[in-house]
Design an enzyme around this catalytic site. Structure first.
Site, PDB file in Angstrom:
ATOM      1  N   GLU A 182       0.780  -1.238   0.000  1.00 37.36           N
ATOM      2  CA  GLU A 182       0.000   0.000   0.000  1.00 37.36           C
ATOM      3  C   GLU A 182       0.821   1.303   0.000  1.00 37.36           C
ATOM      4  OE1 GLU A 182      -3.019   0.149   2.914  1.00 37.36           O
ATOM      5  OE2 GLU A 182      -3.922  -1.711   2.298  1.00 37.36           O
ATOM      6  N   GLU A 216      -5.675  -8.246   1.022  1.00 42.20           N
ATOM      7  CA  GLU A 216      -6.217  -7.832   2.321  1.00 42.20           C
ATOM      8  C   GLU A 216      -7.695  -7.475   2.195  1.00 42.20           C
ATOM      9  OE1 GLU A 216      -4.371  -4.669   4.517  1.00 42.20           O
ATOM     10  OE2 GLU A 216      -2.384  -5.539   4.230  1.00 42.20           O
TER      11      GLU A 216
END
Ligand code: GCO
Length: 478
Positions: free
Chosen positions: A201, A388
């Site tokens: 991320e 995720e």
């Protein structure tokens, strides 16, 4: 109703025979249940964690200080809402064997975790900490022993403080530092780890750490954000090339946070705000890596990033990853607000939109369908994984039980949307729940619990939540 009972009932229904009272209702309810077999036998299932959030042992066995050690210790812990830190966390450093055995007992086939850069290179470069290398070798070996495939993230936010002292991601020298670090990972673990992710991320750790300052290293500023953005984007290819060259039969990817974006109205300003939010939250790190350049047309502020491009960067920033991990939790509804720098937009408060989690994130299962479709539109992407997805709810441990019905429903509803995308031809090949166990949730401390396994941080006692039992039964179906 078990799968076998469901199949037998279906057979009875097919003959037109009457069913015993109540069985039809059970059958219909079970028919709505999502099943592992719906995704196909090759679909990858797992759970995800990250080094700083679970390991503890922050200064043990030669580990160097990371920016998160430094950030959480600063000003008596006031950078963290609960004044907590990851000094001990889940004590995974000492308890990894029991945790990995619990994964096996829960039928979890794959475990995504990250390497702490400063545990293996305490100063960020140069001196190798063999005890750190040996720890990860033990973890990987235990995974294989329990029949669990390790999926390793090279960088999940815990930069060595020694490198931050030299500017961290705002210093272009980090391309060489990162190359050295990823090379050490590949040489040390590449024989026993074939699934690799370069970053976790970039938007989250660059935006949080170098723009708004709410994450480590706690820098508030625009220039720091623009410089760090370019060096992180360049480092995708740096890490990817190293892993591709050094890991025999390696499957190399990287992960991005992402969110479906809606405009609060059809007003032109709101619509433009939504477009800018999409470029900022979903596109600005992946598109240069795909050879598309920074999306400056839809987010003009990115021209400040282009200032840091050097000769050949446009070519060298591109990398052909084997897969892309997408990480989705909620939705963004954008509303124009001119005074907001870069974006000129704010989020409509999620509480106005519907059910929210402990993170004040709207529960929006359709969102994962939308982001999978959006990323599948990039024809350069070969495979997608949901690396995720999960939620924090106010879990209560009573009589050794956590009856977290909201999380179980969340997982079912999101999985139905993953399946919908897959059935429409999206090349999504796996799903990892965030997270295996409750852990340190960055600036929120330990209050938000995302785990399938409850952790009592005073005793380190693990308890499988009902959602974890659901996931385990779901995975038990071959
Ligand atoms: C992230 C990180 C995780 C978080 C999780 C919940 O996506 O922010 O990968 O470390 O803990 O997403 O916020």
């Amino acid at each position: 109703m078990t799968r076998e009972e469901w199949l037998k009932t279906a057979a009875v229904i097919a003959t037109g025979a009457a069913l015993p009272k109540g069985v039809l209702a059970q059958f219909l309810a079970a028919s709505d249940e999502i099943k592992r077999s719906d995704f196909g036998k090759d679909f990858v299932w797992g759970t995800a964690t990250a080094s700083y959030q679970i390991e503890g042992a922050w200064n043990e066995d030669g580990k160097g200080e990371s920016i998160w050690d430094n950030f959480t210790h600063r000003k008596g812990g006031r950078k963290i809402k609960t004044r907590e830190n990851g000094d001990t966390a889940c004590d995974f450093y000492h308890r990894y064997e029991g945790d990995i055995e619990m994964m096996r007992k829960m039928n979890i086939p794959a475990s995504r975790f990250s390497i702490s850069w400063s545990r293996i290179l305490p100063d960020g470069t140069g001196r190798v900490n063999q005890k750190g290398i040996d720890f990860y070798k033990r973890v990987i070996e235990k995974c294989h022993k329990e029949g669990i495939e390790p999926w390793v993230t090279c960088y999940h936010w815990d930069l060595p403080q020694a490198l931050q002292n030299k500017g961290g991601w705002t210093n272009r020298d980090i391309l060489g530092w990162f190359e050295e670090y990823v090379s050490l990972c590949a040489k040390s673990f590449g024989d026993s780890v074939k699934k690799w992710m370069v970053f976790n991320e970039p938007m989250a750790f660059v935006g949080g750490g170098y723009l708004i300052g709410l994450h480590a290293p706690g820098i508030f500023g625009f220039k720091s954000f623009y410089k760090a953005t370019h060096h992180v984007t360049m480092s995708h290819a740096v890490g990817g090339k190293v892993l591709k060259n050094l890991v025999k039969d390696g499957d190399i990817g990287t992960t991005y946070s992402c969110s479906p974006i809606d405009s609060v109205s059809h007003n032109a300003l709101d619509m433009r705000a939504a477009k800018q939010a999409d470029a900022f939250l979903n596109r600005m790190y992946i598109e240069p890596v795909l050879g598309m350049g920074y999306p400056t047309k839809d987010l003009p502020a990115l021209r400040h990033v282009e200032k840091y491009m050097k000769a050949d960067d446009e070519k060298n920033i591109v990398f052909d990853f084997d897969f892309i991990g997408i990480q989705n939790y909620t939705r963004t509804v954008a509303q124009y607000l001119g005074i907001v720098p870069i974006l000129n937009a704010i989020n409509v408060p999620p509480k106005k939109l519907g059910q929210v989690t402990e993170m004040n994130w709207e529960v929006y299962p359709e969102g994962i369908y939308r982001v999978l479709k959006q990323f599948a539109d990039y024809k350069q992407i070969k495979r997608l994984y949901v690396t995720e997805n999960g939620a924090a709810f106010p879990d209560v441990l009573e009589n050794n039980t956590v009856n977290d019905t909201q999380r179980t429903q969340f997982l079912k509803d999101y999985l139905k949307n993953v399946l919908k995308a897959k059935n429409e031809g999206v090349n999504v090949e796996g799903y990892f729940v965030w997270s295996f166990m409750d852990n340190f949730e960055w600036a929120e401390g330990y209050k938000p619990r995302f785990g399938l396994v409850y952790n009592d941080f005073k005793t380190q006692q693990r308890t499988i939540k009902n959602s974890g039992k659901w996931y385990s039964n779901f995975l038990a179906e071959k």
